[in-house]
Scaffold this motif. Sequence first.
Motif, PDB file in Angstrom:
ATOM      1  N   LEU A 251       0.824  -1.218   0.000  1.00  0.00           N
ATOM      2  CA  LEU A 251       0.000   0.000   0.000  1.00  0.00           C
ATOM      3  C   LEU A 251       0.853   1.261   0.000  1.00  0.00           C
ATOM      4  O   LEU A 251       0.505   2.255  -0.636  1.00  0.00           O
TER       5      LEU A 251
ATOM      6  N   CYS B  50       3.167   0.335   5.840  1.00  0.00           N
ATOM      7  CA  CYS B  50       1.928  -0.459   5.832  1.00  0.00           C
ATOM      8  C   CYS B  50       2.153  -1.878   6.345  1.00  0.00           C
ATOM      9  O   CYS B  50       1.219  -2.529   6.785  1.00  0.00           O
TER      10      CYS B  50
ATOM     11  N   CYS C 282       9.530  -4.159  -0.070  1.00  0.00           N
ATOM     12  CA  CYS C 282       9.729  -2.815  -0.634  1.00  0.00           C
ATOM     13  C   CYS C 282      11.059  -2.204  -0.199  1.00  0.00           C
ATOM     14  O   CYS C 282      11.504  -1.209  -0.764  1.00  0.00           O
TER      15      CYS C 282
HETATM   16  S1  FES Z   1       4.684  -1.670   0.696  1.00  0.00           S
HETATM   17 FE1  FES Z   1       4.185  -0.913   2.653  1.00  0.00          FE
HETATM   18  S2  FES Z   1       5.704  -1.837   3.913  1.00  0.00           S
HETATM   19 FE2  FES Z   1       6.275  -2.458   1.932  1.00  0.00          FE
END
Ligand code: FES
Length: 213
Positions: A35, A48, A65
Amino acid sequence: MKTVSLTIDGKEIKAPRGQKVLWAALDNGIYIPNLCALREKETQDASCRLCWVEIKGKARPVTACTETVEAGMVVNTRGEAALRLARTALELLLASNEVDCANCPANGTCELQKIAAHLKVRLKTKRFRKILRKLPIDDSSPDFSYDPNKCVLCGRCIWVCRSKNIGALGFAHRGFKRRMTTFADEPMAQAGCRDCAECVAVCPTGALTLKKS
Ligand code: FES
């Protein structure tokens, strides 16, 4: 462009050196819930806590990410430990989020729906007690609406607004009271918003939605 070879869910792929695992997976048709991440951002907030993956040789799951691809890396997006963390993060989000898909303009395109289906979590999950914030909707912009009750605090809109040198949006308060708002909590139309609607384009839920023309 230099690439590295790695394996995600048993699929051998090549990814640009320095790329994050999240983008390498998505670019190769492997979905990882996310997110708060945006490709354009140099550094991800990782707020997130949905993009957990397991990597061979690492004791604990990591966020895709923020993890950089490496040659020979073996990534598992479906490991039980990673899925458990992601499900808990999602269910906590849903506990404080108004889930009213039938009446939401984002119905069908909402990332929460996609993530819930992927993680096999019911949108009306009862695992955590539901506490709603019941905040007023900001309809002051001629072009879009902001419903803070549907905001997942991903911060994408804030980053985009700042990247355009507008800076009308920011976070206020902490903990359960945390919310995305404008400086001095003014209505959008009075807060330096230029109605570019770039924030709407990156909003993953129905929090920021265009008005019907
Ligand atoms: S996309 Fe939100 S913590 Fe990795």
